[in-house]
Design an enzyme around this catalytic site. Sequence first.
Site, mmCIF file in Angstrom:
data_model
loop_
_atom_site.group_PDB
_atom_site.id
_atom_site.type_symbol
_atom_site.label_atom_id
_atom_site.label_comp_id
_atom_site.label_asym_id
_atom_site.label_seq_id
_atom_site.Cartn_x
_atom_site.Cartn_y
_atom_site.Cartn_z
ATOM 1 C CE LYS A 126 3.773 -6.092 -2.302
ATOM 2 N NZ LYS A 126 2.772 -7.107 -1.180
ATOM 3 C CG ASP A 166 1.938 -3.467 -0.341
ATOM 4 O OD1 ASP A 166 1.598 -4.770 0.061
ATOM 5 O OD2 ASP A 166 2.437 -2.809 0.239
HETATM 6 N N1 GLU Z 1 -0.091 -6.668 -0.998
HETATM 7 C C1 GLU Z 1 -0.872 -7.780 -0.681
HETATM 8 C C2 GLU Z 1 0.087 -8.663 0.137
HETATM 9 O O1 GLU Z 1 1.043 -8.455 0.632
HETATM 10 C C3 GLU Z 1 -1.858 -8.514 -1.589
HETATM 11 C C4 GLU Z 1 -1.345 -9.066 -2.751
HETATM 12 C C5 GLU Z 1 -2.445 -9.348 -3.691
HETATM 13 O O2 GLU Z 1 -3.791 -9.403 -3.236
HETATM 14 O O3 GLU Z 1 -2.117 -9.920 -4.924
HETATM 15 O O4 GLU Z 1 -0.300 -9.988 0.020
#
Ligand code: GLU
Length: 450
Positions: A126, A166
């Site tokens: 992340k 996100d």
């Molecule tokens: N931010 C999204 C999650 O919490 C998507 C992450 C992504 O698509 O790599 O899963």
Amino acid sequence: MNAYIERVLEATKKKNASEPEFLQTVEEVFSSLEPVINAHPEYEKASLLERIVEPERTVEFRVTWMDDNGQYHVNRGYRVQYNAALGPYKGGLRFDPSVNLSIIKFLGFEQTFKDALTGLPIGGAKGGSDFDPRGRSDAEVMRFCQAFMTELYRHIGQDIDCPAGDLGCGGREIGYLYGQYRRLVGAAEFGAVSGKAVCTGGSILRPEATGYGAVYYLREVLRHDGEELAGKRIAISGYGNVGWGIIKKANELGAKVTYFAGPDGYIHDPDGVSTEEKLNFILEMRAKDPMHCEPYAKKFGCEFVPGQKCWGVKDVDIYMPAATQNDVNLEWAKKIVDSGVKYYIEVANMPTTNDALELLRSQKHMVVAPSKAVNAGGVSVSELEMAQNAERLYWTAEEVDQKLTGIMKNIYDSSVEVAERYGLGYDLVAGANLVGFQRVADAMMAQGIF
Ligand code: GLU
């Protein structure tokens, strides 16, 4: 709790005392692991828990960008590459003033198990920044994204780490980020960023994927009880991308969202957010001012309750917190219990405080589903986007939707199966933690100790 788990938890608390959100999620995941740790004494010898709580790599960097008046701003950027035992690091970027290392680590830790749950070859990561895109012009957002990627690009790549969106990082931001990445590496390496627009290598269903996936998961939960979605009333919080996807798919399958909450209060629309016009109005309202949902009530003549959340309303069948972390604390959880509503389906990452989650899970009349399973449709379709990029072709919406449906069903089925196998009964929270953990653990054990 098992002594090994307790020991690692205590050490983690000491070591990360200034990171409350991170510790909250570690505690939540670890509270489910007793049966698997008891069954695998070799994990302690291999220091597996000590290794799994520690990110493989953390990058923190300066992001300097110029606003439209020629003034410079300095933000902090992050990428926490948590665990790549199952595949390239994968996870979103959050652009929000609340972002700090604790928030990114909690999200990265969750992401590791979420990505494992999908059954697809992706590890967890992340990232993000304390940059606030609200009120910024397109040009300012572009300059910020270019500056952010100018550092991040050296740490990512289609086989290394594939960031996505996100909170605060949507299609526009991803476009600018990918553009700068392409410019810096001098190659059309589509698989290095996901959530791209279709015209630039994206998956046609990615914007809807998290919301659709959540509804597919919910459908399995209802099916288990011999129920169906048609006719069900849903209360949600948050009406961003994820809420929008939930509303669309719920409508399509005959359910309706009759309550939704924003930062300023909640809306009660007994007819449901059930028309194109209402859905489009929400999109416009959010684009203009993401802090207020009251205009919806004025426009469609329904009730608006200022300063309140809709948790505790009785005339719904399902609650779906889809806003942000710690939306439901113990006080709200008590109202949820008193309402008699049976289904509590988490959607946002860690929307429930640990004491609230414990209270909800202890209710005989309730079914509680965890966000790392329910919202995994988003990252799943991100991985499908990477797969399409690797094949250098586009899949149709039907193809992606069919795969997404299968993935969500597998997540649900495997969680149910593993919880039952460990004698925990029908426990979707523990089941998801156990499945995700087991997959990461197997891969880490297979790869040797480092
Ligand atoms: N931010 C999204 C999650 O919490 C998507 C992450 C992504 O698509 O790599 O899963």
